[in-house]
Design a protein around this motif. Sequence first.
Motif, mmCIF file in Angstrom:
data_model
loop_
_atom_site.group_PDB
_atom_site.id
_atom_site.type_symbol
_atom_site.label_atom_id
_atom_site.label_comp_id
_atom_site.label_asym_id
_atom_site.label_seq_id
_atom_site.Cartn_x
_atom_site.Cartn_y
_atom_site.Cartn_z
ATOM 1 N N GLU A 1 37.087 -36.354 30.356
ATOM 2 C CA GLU A 1 35.798 -37.346 31.538
ATOM 3 C C GLU A 1 35.308 -36.582 32.175
ATOM 4 N N GLN B 1 45.742 -37.989 36.779
ATOM 5 C CA GLN B 1 45.413 -38.766 36.867
ATOM 6 C C GLN B 1 44.995 -40.032 35.580
ATOM 7 N N PRO B 2 45.057 -40.937 35.605
ATOM 8 C CA PRO B 2 45.378 -41.840 33.818
ATOM 9 C C PRO B 2 43.566 -42.065 34.119
ATOM 10 N N SER B 3 42.728 -41.753 34.928
ATOM 11 C CA SER B 3 41.454 -42.751 34.922
ATOM 12 C C SER B 3 40.521 -42.104 35.752
ATOM 13 N N SER B 4 39.383 -42.074 35.767
ATOM 14 C CA SER B 4 38.606 -41.736 37.124
ATOM 15 C C SER B 4 38.895 -42.508 38.206
ATOM 16 N N GLU B 5 38.525 -44.023 37.490
ATOM 17 C CA GLU B 5 39.111 -44.587 38.852
ATOM 18 C C GLU B 5 40.385 -44.807 39.908
ATOM 19 N N LYS B 6 41.332 -44.490 39.218
ATOM 20 C CA LYS B 6 42.725 -44.189 40.246
ATOM 21 C C LYS B 6 41.949 -42.309 40.569
ATOM 22 N N SER C 1 42.891 -36.233 29.951
ATOM 23 C CA SER C 1 43.536 -36.979 28.981
ATOM 24 C C SER C 1 43.648 -36.992 28.152
#
Length: 535
Positions: A330, A293-298, A316
Amino acid sequence: MTIAKQRESTAGVNMTSNEGKLHTRSIASVLAIFGIEITDTDVDNIVLDSRKANHNSLFIAHQGTNDNGANYVQDAINNGAKLVIVNTQHAEEHGDLNSIDNALIVGFFELEKHIGSICSTFHQHVSNQLQCIAITGTNGKTSVAHICAQLSASCGEDAATIGTMGVAFYAKKQASIKIAETINTTPDVACMHQLAHLVKHRGGKRICIEASSHGLHQKRLSGFNVNVAVFTNLTQDHLDYHPNLEEYAKAKRLLLKQDGIRYLVLNADDEESRHWITNTAQHTIICLCSVTQPSSEKLLQAYAKYNHDYKYCFASNVCFTPSGSKFEIESSWGIASISLPLIGQFNIANLLTAFSALLLQGVNFERLVDAVALLEGVPGRMEVFESKEHGNIIVDYAHTPDALKQALIAARQHAIGKLTVIFGCGGDRDNAKRSQMGKIAELWADEIILTQDNSRNELPEDIIADIEQGIQKKSKLKIELERTSAIKQAYLNSHIDDLIVVAGKGHEEYLELNSVREYYNERDYVKQLTMELRG
């Protein structure tokens, strides 16, 4: 599986040192809880295998998957057991006392439902006194367990693993020691409680358990309190035991029903995790781990529809190096730069999983980050043996299609020159995976050498023929049945930038041919080979 084999597979624990007598409860006081009165008998341990019985053993005549312990009562008595518990068919027979050759035989109604409670009570409910992490999944169980234990010890809490490689005890600033042998990945229920007691006796604070599908299906963790459940991944394996992949997956998810589960760590990159979430109690705290996943939000958005509050831990900016990888971690607990001295993306996933389990149990984030640099690889798990004149050799336990794929992908990320894979498949096991492993080898390796593995009762030539069905480009393929010859040939024909993956044996110290186990230590052989030909 023959009866002899079934009884061998349920055999318990061999202590590697004299640990002294463990402080257990009086067996009379234990049985009194279940409404049974007996004169107290000197019992040091509980066994489900008659061959492990001695004059201080309580033998429980356990109904196994393919065999009934009731058939071995006399054997247990012959080995010295003075107390035996047997199942009764009727409630009014509960607590009936009989004797055979001066051994007391105790009737117990619906015995199978209570074995875990008997063992837990006898061992002072020791699992309640430890921080327990249970890890299941097709691949990664051993690595996650050992990474967890290493990190725990480095952070000041001695820990142990129970699994494929026996019972390893980790103490701060000390090399791990093996304190017991095990036959199964997850030992039988009596052994599990005894081993947990042994870990506590040595001063351990945490125990990291490999929970196999067989072990969960056969309730080997019955009566065991598990604080954190971990799921790594699901791919095809053990279809010689489970009817199909769905039943195999359901067996894994039985871990969710374990006593004491407060936290759940999931590999969010595996679709099976969604089934885990839908079967998880609402009060359970879930941590999602990801390396894609590219970010925690995604990451959190992908799972939002399942109506849970999640914690997260993902990697990441991953960069692979000759000796490991660098990345940013992260998490809900903090952000840090990591240099991981282990090869492969899957080891990043393993680290995230171990991190999450320990963080959920209250271990400090900064201390964990500092401990990463001290990590050592698990023997036989992507273990690199370096050479100055030929290609390096990686010894790995990969024996399933996905494990082989992940090992080869990891090796490809670190290889500059030719990538060679050497492997076989076990006999008398799931033969549907053989052609799949051939196909995977062809896709990811430049050269394939098929060789002997644990052929058991099958002809190795027949097993290799099955693997060959998945290989279309025969120019990549060589066959050398003698395993050491296959490794030596590949090594001598390699160049300095090449990489050789020898898969299937890993930490094991035997080859099983014609149902006879012969001593064979692949790690020692490869170490000797690379050292001898280096100078």
